[in-house]
Scaffold this motif. Structure first.
Motif: not given
Length: 242
Positions: A141-145, A211-213, A217-218, A222-223
């Protein structure tokens, strides 16, 4: 890892290109400094010039921003044109989000929104391709914007793919890399993005701020580990071929 000043003395600086006055290089900057690289921070949007050669730099990282790689602004066009320098000089280059889209444009690719105008704002899964798996281990899982993606330029190798925006990471030649997602955010940066970007959470497929924050935490450990290894791959093992 502690910053070692003695180690930094023999390493060239990494050019850091930011697109807002208050933007930060985040964990990318922190990790590069820990690895011994000084930072040369430039903001073309504020009129700061980019160097005519990267001969005195270890490479360059171009970050994201609220603008589009398709915008008609002169600085956007000049920055895309400037990417010819790291490509011709075969210097390590990392484009993050907008920086990846600019690289795709420079290489003849397209930057556009999903046909249904869906965004990726929050945490979404990616899957490494065979090329990506051969290079390193990837986070799930990775963070997008973002609300636009890029086509895969001719001759580039796709390293990771996603569901809505299929092209998530690519490599061109030995030393040019682009990723659609954001691994560079510190906790403080994510809080700022959630506050200042809240008006975007009504867009199709966007996740709400909590949900972003919660996702951080989860999924963040790994990222973060991936980012450190990825920077080593780009700057420490620049000529590794797979």
């Amino acid at each position: 890892m502690l910053h070692d000043p003695a180690r930094a003395t023999h390493k060239q600086p990494v050019l850091i290109v930011l697109h807002q006055e208050r933007s930060s290089a985040g964990r990318v900057g922190q990790m590069l400094e820990e690895k011994g690289y000084p930072l040369d921070i430039r903001r073309p949007v504020l009129g700061e010039k980019l160097p005519g050669t990267l001969a005195s730099h270890a490479g360059a990282v171009v970050f994201g921003g609220p603008m589009s790689a398709n915008d008609p602004d002169d600085f956007v066009k000049r920055e895309i044109d400037w990417l010819d320098i790291p490509l011709k000089e075969n210097k390590p280059y990392l484009g993050i989000c907008l920086g990846a889209q600019m690289l795709a444009r420079q290489l003849g690719g397209k930057v556009e929104a999903d046909r249904e105008q869906r965004t990726e704002i929050g945490w979404y899964p990616i899957r490494p391709t065979e090329h990506g798996r051969l290079l390193m281990h990837w986070p799930q899982m990775v963070y997008h914007f973002h609300r636009e993606g890029f086509s895969l330029p001719h001759g580039a190798k796709l390293l990771a793919e996603g569901d809505i925006y299929p092209n998530q990471a690519f490599r061109y030649g030995q030393n040019a890399w682009g990723v659609q997602f954001h691994a560079e955010l510190t906790r403080a940066m994510m809080h700022r993005w959630v506050v200042h970007g809240a008006h975007r959470f009504v867009l199709p497929n966007a996740q709400q701020g909590r949900d972003h924050l919660d996702g951080r935490m989860i999924f963040d450990a790994p990222l973060r580990a991936w980012l450190s290894n990825f920077l080593d791959l780009i700057f420490e093992k620049a000529h590794l071929t797979v």
